[in-house]
Design a protein around this motif. Structure first.
Motif, PDB file in Angstrom:
ATOM      1  N   THR A   1       0.953  -1.208  -0.159  1.00 23.93           N
ATOM      2  CA  THR A   1      -0.037  -0.026  -0.056  1.00 23.93           C
ATOM      3  C   THR A   1       0.833   1.339   0.066  1.00 23.93           C
ATOM      4  O   THR A   1       2.137   1.241   0.068  1.00 23.93           O
ATOM      5  N   LEU A   2       0.343   2.427  -0.431  1.00 31.50           N
ATOM      6  CA  LEU A   2       1.100   3.638  -0.045  1.00 31.50           C
ATOM      7  C   LEU A   2       1.531   4.064   0.998  1.00 31.50           C
ATOM      8  O   LEU A   2       2.572   4.500   1.214  1.00 31.50           O
ATOM      9  N   PHE A   3       0.842   3.674   1.956  1.00 34.07           N
ATOM     10  CA  PHE A   3       1.360   3.851   3.223  1.00 34.07           C
ATOM     11  C   PHE A   3       1.029   2.749   4.265  1.00 34.07           C
ATOM     12  O   PHE A   3       0.145   1.784   3.862  1.00 34.07           O
ATOM     13  N   GLY A   4       1.732   2.578   5.512  1.00 32.53           N
ATOM     14  CA  GLY A   4       1.426   1.785   6.602  1.00 32.53           C
ATOM     15  C   GLY A   4       0.741   2.669   7.668  1.00 32.53           C
ATOM     16  O   GLY A   4       0.669   3.808   7.346  1.00 32.53           O
ATOM     17  N   TYR A   5       0.157   1.821   8.783  1.00 37.17           N
ATOM     18  CA  TYR A   5      -0.067   2.585   9.790  1.00 37.17           C
ATOM     19  C   TYR A   5       0.133   1.871  11.151  1.00 37.17           C
ATOM     20  O   TYR A   5       0.088   0.784  11.154  1.00 37.17           O
TER      21      TYR A   5
END
Length: 559
Positions: free
Chosen positions: A63-67
């Motif tokens: 994905t574009l970011f993780g969290y």
């Protein structure tokens, strides 16, 4: 002849499974995991993530970011950065040097293709984004600009760490049917692991030695991940004790006792509650049925239930009772906690208060049979359902039914098989039911509200609001929250106070307890698991959740 070929194919599958099960990988290079694979591996399609084998998103596709829910921070992943350049424009700068597993460069065209594919094929699960996303521009190979007609800040922030990016050079050649329902075997992504092989009882991932993240985050330690299909909690428990399973994301009864006996068993906390809180078990009440359509009765039910008994006895102290509004005790949610609404309208276990509310609303035991009649004098009985075999929930609703009977409400626990449970839940043919399918940890409590109070009320409700509570003012407030910037905490909190007030007054769904981020690990082979003392990652391997801590955990493990 056809039967011969079918029989031959079945023998081949069986033979392959047996051979693969006998393959012995070097133990110090291999991580054995379980808790997120419930059927034989057969789907690696990120367009249908609910059917895909765990790890499809996170290990293969990224994905574009993780969290990171522990710190409430987005982690730049395929994106190097992302920012709102105006009220309705979000600009992403992509990492350079990222390649797909086949060596093709990853660029902005892949991101644009992934999102625009959902515009072309409205059946794709994230296609509703195009009701509020106007266009996507790619001024260069490493910049993507999203322009929104009506920005939804909470939803977008959730989206950018959930939507897997697809390789345009592969998926643009596929038919609509292949995109929507293809198995996508031997999937090609950008992630830290490659699709190696699988059998009936396992999925095997091989480390991608050329992963771009090796230079950014560090290389994952296991060369292989063997994700096992373990169908019994007792079997999983035995495997953890023997070191045959390195990490378990199952609910395993007996862990508190075993922790005191086996030094090799690792959990997040060393004592109660042992587990992090990951999602909320809600008691949904069917607001379309009399007398359950009465908020006075629903509030009385909330005061009559003591979830602390369930947490202590059924879950052996491995979970915590929920607060009155179902907010998970994580930084990203509690910063918005509506303490004023809770103070004024909240509830707690108080059977005396429950009886007072029932008396005041006209629910009285007229015929002296031990159970109250409705205000119109009619008898009523409520059934509480959970799926048969879900033993922790089965025991929980037995307790709830007993507690309701103690205040004069005729209640009975019922255990239909899962298919019947799901049919009754989604079609509204139930009185009360436990469910937690959309209450998991996320970047914002908006996701929970959007699920519990799903405004798209229809004959079949597959995504929350199973009790069909209809309140346009509440729905409008949830939309308003979504359209309020997340960093404007004061404004978000003012809106949530109003949402919480309606929730607590009307009580169509009662938050009871937090289901745990079930996490038990063995330290016999792998060490340095995350914990309260070393909270470097969220310890999850469930499908669609690797990007919220699972990959970081693999990077930080030690021998």
């Amino acid at each position: 002849m056809k039967k011969f070929f079918i029989f031959s194919a079945m023998l081949l599958v069986l033979f392959t499974s047996l051979v693969l099960a006998d393959v012995v990988y070097p133990r110090k290079e291999t991580l054995y995991a379980g808790g997120g694979l419930w059927s034989p591996p057969s789907n690696w399609n990120p367009i249908t993530p609910w059917n895909a084998v765990t790890g499809t998103v996170g290990l293969i596709y990224e994905t574009l970011f993780g969290y990171n829910p522990l710190t409430d921070e987005l982690i730049p992943w395929l994106a190097e950065s992302g920012r709102w350049t105006s009220k309705n424009t979000f600009e992403i700068k992509l990492r350079r040097g990222v390649t797909w597993h086949d060596g093709t460069p990853f660029t902005a065209k892949d991101v644009k293709f992934t999102y625009e594919l959902a515009k072309q094929i409205p059946e794709i699960y994230y296609s509703p984004i195009w009701t509020w996303l106007a266009k996507i521009d790619t001024p260069d190979d490493y910049t993507v600009v999203f322009t929104f007609s009506s920005p939804r800040y909470h939803e977008w922030t959730y989206n950018i760490y959930q939507t897997a990016i697809l390789p345009q050079h592969i998926w643009s050649k596929r038919t609509k049917d292949e995109i929507l329902s293809g198995a996508n075997e031997k999937a090609i992504g950008t992630g830290p692991y490659l699709f190696e092989t699988y059998s009936d009882d396992r999925m095997v991932y091989l480390r991608n030695e050329n992963w771009w993240g090796n230079k950014v985050f560090g290389q994952p330690k296991p060369k292989r991940i063997v994700y096992l299909r373990v169908l019994s909690n007792n079997v999983a428990l035995g495997m953890i004790m023997k070191g045959e399973l390195d990490i378990s994301n199952f609910f395993l009864p007996g862990v508190p006792t075993l922790k005191k006996t086996y030094s090799d068993i690792h959990t997040w906390f060393d004592k109660e509650p042992y587990m992090l809180s990951d999602n909320v078990a809600y008691l949904f009440i069917n607001t379309t049925k009399k007398p359950l359509n009465d908020p006075n009765l629903r509030r009385a039910i909330a005061f009559a239930i003591d979830p602390s008994v369930i947490a202590r006895t059924v879950f052996e102290g491995q979970v915590l009772p929920s607060n009155p509004v179902g907010f998970l005790p994580i930084k990203g949610w509690m910063k918005y906690y509506p303490e004023n609404a809770v103070k004024q309208f909240g509830f707690k276990y108080d059977p005396k208060k429950a009886r007072e509310l029932l008396d005041k609303a006209g629910y009285k035991d007229i015929n002296r049979d031990g159970f109250r009649e409705a205000p119109d004098g009619s008898k009523f009985k409520v059934e509480i359902i959970v799926p048969f075999g879900w033993t922790d929930w089965m025991e929980s609703i037995k307790i709830i039914a007993s507690q309701l009977r103690a205040v004069g409400i005729n209640a009975e626990a019922k255990f239909p098989d899962y298919s019947k449970y799901w049919e009754d839940l989604t079609t509204g043919k139930f009185d009360m039911a436990i469910n937690n399918f959309g209450s998991q940890m996320t970047v914002s409590p908006w996701t929970m509200y959007n699920w519990v109070f799903n405004s798209q009320i229809a004959s079949e409700m597959y995504n929350g609001n199973f009790g069909r509570y209809n309140n346009q003012k509440l729905f409008d407030l949830i939309t308003q929250l979504n359209m309020t910037p997340m960093d404007d905490i004061a404004s978000c909190k003012r809106i949530i106070e109003q949402i919480a007030e309606i929730h607590l007054k009307e009580m169509p769904a009662i938050p009871l307890w937090y289901n745990g981020m079930w996490f038990q690990a063995s330290t016999q082979v792998w060490k340095n698991w995350p914990s309260e003392k070393s909270p470097y990652a969220y310890p999850v391997t469930w499908g669609g959740r690797w990007q919220t801590g699972g990959v970081l955990m693999l990077i930080n493990l030690k021998q």
